[in-house]
Design a protein around this motif. Structure first.
Motif, PDB file in Angstrom:
ATOM      1  N   TYR A 159       0.825  -1.203   0.000  1.00 25.56           N
ATOM      2  CA  TYR A 159       0.000   0.000   0.000  1.00 25.56           C
ATOM      3  C   TYR A 159       0.860   1.253   0.000  1.00 25.56           C
ATOM      4  O   TYR A 159       0.570   2.221  -0.729  1.00 25.56           O
ATOM      5  CB  TYR A 159      -0.923   0.008   1.221  1.00 25.56           C
ATOM      6  N   GLU A 166      -9.403  -7.577  -5.030  1.00 26.91           N
ATOM      7  CA  GLU A 166      -8.031  -7.081  -5.017  1.00 26.91           C
ATOM      8  C   GLU A 166      -7.949  -5.712  -4.361  1.00 26.91           C
ATOM      9  O   GLU A 166      -7.079  -5.462  -3.512  1.00 26.91           O
ATOM     10  CB  GLU A 166      -7.503  -7.015  -6.462  1.00 26.91           C
ATOM     11  N   VAL A 167      -8.872  -4.827  -4.715  1.00 26.21           N
ATOM     12  CA  VAL A 167      -8.878  -3.488  -4.127  1.00 26.21           C
ATOM     13  C   VAL A 167      -9.129  -3.566  -2.625  1.00 26.21           C
ATOM     14  O   VAL A 167      -8.447  -2.916  -1.825  1.00 26.21           O
ATOM     15  CB  VAL A 167      -9.943  -2.603  -4.812  1.00 26.21           C
ATOM     16  N   LEU A 185      -7.128   2.622  -9.340  1.00 28.78           N
ATOM     17  CA  LEU A 185      -6.780   2.277  -7.966  1.00 28.78           C
ATOM     18  C   LEU A 185      -5.882   3.341  -7.354  1.00 28.78           C
ATOM     19  O   LEU A 185      -6.065   3.747  -6.198  1.00 28.78           O
ATOM     20  CB  LEU A 185      -6.104   0.914  -7.935  1.00 28.78           C
ATOM     21  N   ASP A 208      -5.360   0.190 -13.131  1.00 29.33           N
ATOM     22  CA  ASP A 208      -4.230   0.493 -12.249  1.00 29.33           C
ATOM     23  C   ASP A 208      -4.275   1.943 -11.799  1.00 29.33           C
ATOM     24  O   ASP A 208      -4.094   2.251 -10.613  1.00 29.33           O
ATOM     25  CB  ASP A 208      -2.905   0.199 -12.955  1.00 29.33           C
ATOM     26  N   TRP A 265     -11.473  -7.906  -9.279  1.00 28.52           N
ATOM     27  CA  TRP A 265     -10.921  -6.560  -9.085  1.00 28.52           C
ATOM     28  C   TRP A 265     -11.384  -5.977  -7.754  1.00 28.52           C
ATOM     29  O   TRP A 265     -10.604  -5.365  -7.024  1.00 28.52           O
ATOM     30  CB  TRP A 265     -11.329  -5.647 -10.237  1.00 28.52           C
TER      31      TRP A 265
END
Length: 503
Positions: A327, A416-417, A379, A376, A413
């Protein structure tokens, strides 16, 4: 109040179980979703609950007062003293009359948690009332609570068979007053009933799930998983059912907590006075009978003093450390890269504060073109915008207005986020409002918050219109595109109000 009677002497509001539509005849509320492209997310190879039309004809999903049902037995959820005040008990006792209370006080008196007691129906349409006491839920004793709730439903069904009844109405035994998550309770109820009918279905002809308005949405979503009406519903359940669907009777199981009874390796020793070290070396060698059976069983390894092959706490800490490092790398990128192609879309932005001074993040679903946008950078922009805001409490308003399938992100997705975002995102999020939800939205929200993001499940609220936001935020603080308000007016009319700000 005196009930109005029909010419046959029955109360006018009595509901005949035979007149209710069985589950087999209820058409699906929407077209089943095709999960074939999400093969990696499939939880089962074959359906644990195959389509069975015979069982589907026995099951009824019904919203109403269980006390009005003309069945052989109804279920009452109560406390150990059988005097709990809740809508189900209140309805049953009010209709049954003083005879039920007298029978309980003089004959039954108490019922332990997980057990059942039987009384006559008295003035109820039902012949019997089966009383049961649901468990209190504590996350530290989650397994115990789940097993106890299973026992409630299982004991109710077994008692019904002992009484020789052919029809029974089940209420929701688990209670939010006892902190039991409604969806977990529904899973246990449905799979317990399914397994019982598979083994003892000949003794019961009708099982009515008498559900209140607060739980009907959950049961409408989950019932097709345990009682699929078509091959398509059976197929979809491979993705939607939890990985753990219980034991042979629907009871909760914890695979990593099961302890198998094995032979003590010392029983094979012929001479107890000899050197034990050589014998233990033989017993502990891979492939020998005794300890080779212990591979992978953490409880038994701890009991026998062996060190587990892995350290779960250590693995968790390492995982958390890697997540934090990832992160922080993304945050550094978000502060340096050009994100104008995403920020220019306008689908994500801060829009004032709510009435408690918490920043409100607006997400416009229609402007999020999942198949076209650079995910990408999407995010990175999400992190760039939210990182300074989530250090304190915040809220999100998601507008699903006029979205299409092109706006729907994939499960992979979303997962994943969610996994990338650190704990402060979940902890400080105080409300997630979904405005203008559809059936698809409700299904996906339930699925996501149940299996992927349970930490925010209680914070998600579906709202049919913009005006419902005004109780938590002033209209002057809410900036949304014109097409959203125009659409809202077409479906809800000009019913907007602007309540005064709290003093």
């Amino acid at each position: 109040m005196r009930l109005v009677m029909d010419p046959l002497g029955k109360a006018a509001d009595v509901v005949e179980a035979g007149a209710l539509q069985p589950w087999a005849q209820v058409a699906p509320a929407h077209r089943p979703t095709d999960y074939s492209s999400l093969a990696e997310d499939r939880r089962h190879v074959a359906s644990p609950f195959p389509c069975n039309h015979r069982l589907n004809k026995k099951v009824v999903l019904w919203v109403g007062n269980i006390a009005s049902l003309n069945v052989d037995a109804v279920v009452n959820t109560t406390n150990e003293s059988l005097n709990e005040r809740n809508p189900i008990s209140d309805g049953i006792f009010a209709r049954a009359g003083p005879g039920l209370l007298k029978e309980i006080q003089e004959e039954v008196r108490e019922c332990r948690t997980g057990e059942v007691r039987v009384t006559q129906g008295h003035n109820l349409p039902a012949r019997y009332v089966i009383h049961t006491v649901g468990p209190k839920y504590n996350i530290k004793y989650q397994t115990a609570a789940q097993n106890t709730l299973h026992s409630c439903y299982r004991n109710v069904l077994q008692k019904a068979c002992e009484l020789g009844v052919s029809s029974i109405a089940l209420c929701v035994v688990n209670s939010v007053r006892r902190n039991f998550p409604p969806d977990e309770g529904a899973h246990i109820a449905l799979r317990t009933v399914r397994r019982f009918l598979e083994k003892h279905g000949s003794s019961l002809e009708t099982v009515v799930f008498a559900i209140g308005n607060a739980d009907i949405g959950i049961y409408e979503v989950l019932l097709p998983l345990y009682f699929p009406r078509s091959p398509q519903e059976e197929q979809n359940a491979l993705w939607q059912l939890p990985a753990n669907v219980g034991g042979p009777d629907g009871e909760p199981i914890q695979p990593d907590r099961q302890i198998r009874i094995i032979d003590n390796p010392q029983h094979a020793l012929e001479d107890d006075s000899g050197d034990l070290s050589s014998h233990f070396e033989t017993s502990l060698s891979v492939g020998e009978l005794a300890f080779s059976q212990m591979q992978g069983d953490l409880d038994q390894q701890r009991l026998l003093g062996e060190r587990p092959p892995t350290d779960p706490l250590g693995d968790l800490l390492v995982k958390e450390m890697h997540t934090k490092e990832r992160y922080e790398r993304l945050l550094r990128r978000a502060k340096t890269e050009d994100l104008s192609e995403v920020s220019g879309i306008g689908c994500l932005y801060q829009s004032g504060v709510d009435r408690l001074g918490r920043p409100v993040i607006v997400f416009v679903g229609k402007w999020f073109r999942f198949s076209e946008i650079n995910l990408d950078k999407a995010l990175l922009y999400l992190i760039y915008l939210l990182d300074p805001l989530v250090k304190g409490d915040y809220a999100i308003a998601y507008f699903h207005t006029l979205t299409s399938s092109a706006n729907h992100p994939s499960f992979a997705w979303l997962r994943e986020v969610y996994n990338i975002l650190p704990y402060k995102y979940k902890k400080n999020l105080k409300a997630f409002y979904i405005v203008h939800p559809t059936i698809w939205t409700k299904m996906m929200t339930w699925w996501f918050t149940t299996f992927m993001a349970p930490a925010i499940k209680q914070k998600v609220h579906s709202l049919p219109g913009v005006e419902y936001l005004y109780s938590t935020m002033s209209p002057e603080q809410l900036e949304i595109p014109a097409f959203i308000t125009e659409y809202d007016m077409t479906i809800n009319g000009l019913r907007y109000f602007q309540p005064e700000s709290p003093t």
